[in-house]
Design a protein around this motif. Sequence first.
Motif, PDB file in Angstrom:
ATOM      1  N   ASP A 261       0.816  -1.211   0.000  1.00 32.33           N
ATOM      2  CA  ASP A 261       0.000   0.000   0.000  1.00 32.33           C
ATOM      3  C   ASP A 261       0.856   1.271   0.000  1.00 32.33           C
ATOM      4  OD1 ASP A 261      -2.306  -1.491   0.009  1.00 32.33           O
ATOM      5  OD2 ASP A 261      -2.640  -1.311   2.172  1.00 32.33           O
ATOM      6  N   HIS A 262       2.083   1.175   0.533  1.00 31.01           N
ATOM      7  CA  HIS A 262       2.896   2.377   0.714  1.00 31.01           C
ATOM      8  C   HIS A 262       4.253   2.325   0.030  1.00 31.01           C
ATOM      9  CE1 HIS A 262       0.247   2.109   4.361  1.00 31.01           C
ATOM     10  NE2 HIS A 262      -0.011   3.347   3.988  1.00 31.01           N
ATOM     11  N   VAL A 263       4.536   1.272  -0.715  1.00 29.28           N
ATOM     12  CA  VAL A 263       5.857   1.118  -1.333  1.00 29.28           C
ATOM     13  C   VAL A 263       5.707   0.809  -2.814  1.00 29.28           C
ATOM     14  CG1 VAL A 263       8.094  -0.062  -1.277  1.00 29.28           C
ATOM     15  CG2 VAL A 263       6.776   0.230   0.852  1.00 29.28           C
ATOM     16  N   MET A 264       6.373   1.619  -3.649  1.00 29.75           N
ATOM     17  CA  MET A 264       6.384   1.413  -5.095  1.00 29.75           C
ATOM     18  C   MET A 264       7.811   1.153  -5.555  1.00 29.75           C
ATOM     19  SD  MET A 264       3.884   4.484  -6.408  1.00 29.75           S
ATOM     20  CE  MET A 264       3.688   3.796  -8.053  1.00 29.75           C
ATOM     21  N   GLN A 265       7.958   0.187  -6.457  1.00 27.89           N
ATOM     22  CA  GLN A 265       9.235  -0.072  -7.104  1.00 27.89           C
ATOM     23  C   GLN A 265       9.244   0.620  -8.466  1.00 27.89           C
ATOM     24  OE1 GLN A 265      10.210  -3.861  -9.227  1.00 27.89           O
ATOM     25  NE2 GLN A 265      11.651  -4.187  -7.527  1.00 27.89           N
ATOM     26  N   VAL A 266      10.308   1.382  -8.722  1.00 28.67           N
ATOM     27  CA  VAL A 266      10.453   2.096  -9.989  1.00 28.67           C
ATOM     28  C   VAL A 266      11.714   1.560 -10.661  1.00 28.67           C
ATOM     29  CG1 VAL A 266      10.571   4.345 -11.112  1.00 28.67           C
ATOM     30  CG2 VAL A 266       9.438   4.130  -8.880  1.00 28.67           C
ATOM     31  N   ARG A 267      11.545   0.824 -11.732  1.00 25.76           N
ATOM     32  CA  ARG A 267      12.671   0.198 -12.409  1.00 25.76           C
ATOM     33  C   ARG A 267      13.148   1.123 -13.532  1.00 25.76           C
ATOM     34  NH1 ARG A 267      11.073  -6.103 -13.120  1.00 25.76           N
ATOM     35  NH2 ARG A 267      13.268  -6.165 -13.808  1.00 25.76           N
ATOM     36  N   ILE A 268      14.358   1.649 -13.362  1.00 21.75           N
ATOM     37  CA  ILE A 268      14.881   2.687 -14.246  1.00 21.75           C
ATOM     38  C   ILE A 268      16.095   2.145 -15.008  1.00 21.75           C
ATOM     39  CG2 ILE A 268      15.797   5.030 -14.366  1.00 21.75           C
ATOM     40  CD1 ILE A 268      14.436   5.647 -11.724  1.00 21.75           C
ATOM     41  N   PRO A 269      16.096   2.219 -16.345  1.00 27.31           N
ATOM     42  CA  PRO A 269      17.282   1.805 -17.103  1.00 27.31           C
ATOM     43  C   PRO A 269      18.525   2.555 -16.639  1.00 27.31           C
ATOM     44  CG  PRO A 269      15.419   2.124 -18.583  1.00 27.31           C
ATOM     45  CD  PRO A 269      14.985   2.639 -17.230  1.00 27.31           C
ATOM     46  N   THR A 270      19.600   1.813 -16.376  1.00 32.66           N
ATOM     47  CA  THR A 270      20.853   2.408 -15.907  1.00 32.66           C
ATOM     48  C   THR A 270      22.035   1.654 -16.496  1.00 32.66           C
ATOM     49  OG1 THR A 270      20.824   0.959 -13.972  1.00 32.66           O
ATOM     50  CG2 THR A 270      19.978   3.192 -13.665  1.00 32.66           C
ATOM     51  N   PRO A 271      23.196   2.295 -16.551  1.00 34.64           N
ATOM     52  CA  PRO A 271      24.423   1.551 -16.861  1.00 34.64           C
ATOM     53  C   PRO A 271      24.811   0.718 -15.637  1.00 34.64           C
ATOM     54  CG  PRO A 271      24.681   3.927 -17.221  1.00 34.64           C
ATOM     55  CD  PRO A 271      23.443   3.729 -16.409  1.00 34.64           C
ATOM     56  N   THR A 272      24.562  -0.573 -15.681  1.00 34.11           N
ATOM     57  CA  THR A 272      24.870  -1.446 -14.558  1.00 34.11           C
ATOM     58  C   THR A 272      25.412  -2.753 -15.104  1.00 34.11           C
ATOM     59  OG1 THR A 272      23.989  -2.332 -12.474  1.00 34.11           O
ATOM     60  CG2 THR A 272      22.498  -2.359 -14.384  1.00 34.11           C
ATOM     61  N   LEU A 273      25.527  -3.764 -14.250  1.00 34.07           N
ATOM     62  CA  LEU A 273      26.153  -5.012 -14.663  1.00 34.07           C
ATOM     63  C   LEU A 273      25.136  -5.974 -15.256  1.00 34.07           C
ATOM     64  CD1 LEU A 273      28.473  -5.600 -11.581  1.00 34.07           C
ATOM     65  CD2 LEU A 273      29.198  -4.984 -13.877  1.00 34.07           C
ATOM     66  N   PRO A 274      25.464  -6.640 -16.392  1.00 34.07           N
ATOM     67  CA  PRO A 274      24.567  -7.656 -16.923  1.00 34.07           C
ATOM     68  C   PRO A 274      24.479  -8.825 -15.926  1.00 34.07           C
ATOM     69  CG  PRO A 274      26.694  -7.713 -18.046  1.00 34.07           C
ATOM     70  CD  PRO A 274      26.686  -6.485 -17.173  1.00 34.07           C
TER      71      PRO A 274
END
Length: 286
Positions: free
Chosen positions: A13-26
Amino acid sequence: MTQASIRVYDLSDHVMQVRIPTPTLPPSFETNSYIIHDSAQAIWIDAGTTDTALLNQALDILHRLGQPRLIALVATHYHRDHTHGMPYMQERTQAPIFIHPDDEPAMRAEMTAISTAALEIAPTPPTLTVGRLTVHVDHSPGHTRGHVHLRIPADSVILVGDHLAGDGSVWIGPPDGDMELYYRALDNIVTSGCKVAGPGHGPHLKDAPEAAVALKQRRLAREQQIFELVRNGIRTVDDIVSTLYLGNIPESAEWVARRTVLAHLERLMHLGRVKSDAASTEWQWV
């Protein structure tokens, strides 16, 4: 070319996950931010891209929530794929940035590389109040010295940064990373009282204790493999990595494997099971 975009999921109810494209590790190509919100307030966890178009997409979520006031930007740890968006987020929202003191110097170094802004950075407090919610900020070193978990007991959610992964794996590398402390951080997840885990990368984990136990078992099994290799005469980190992975990891990820193997060897040394020859960078079993 299709423009990159964010993806949003409700964990509670109070937590949202926001998946954002980033330069990270495969195999990850996104870093997760999280919004904890209640009433007219919210806090933002991690922001790992300098792409302002993506960050503006993410900030638009606050409009959908009724424009709560963002009272804090919290970094689970200093790595760039979790912090490089913080200067822009602070510029837009005027919210203070919080990070554990053990990671603050490294974070400031990261920020100097991308921004000349005078940032407001403060040490993480033990708790943050968001509307009627109490968010516990627990120092849980392992991946870095200043890594933190954020617990939201009312929703049975724990945000664990890079101590669990919804895709790929977790790496622990000296000098920042410590395998023994990482095992304790996994134990902290098991005893957190929270059911759902929000990792730094990949989908959320529906059974946080189960995921933490399983990952600790895998790491301990890998550690035993490493010990057996040393006992059988494979002495260097590079030779151990080559034997363990047999070309099954991309070249770009080999440095991560080397550092994680070294973290295991250091723990085995502290346990008295192996010893190192600093002059030749070789390891021997005891």
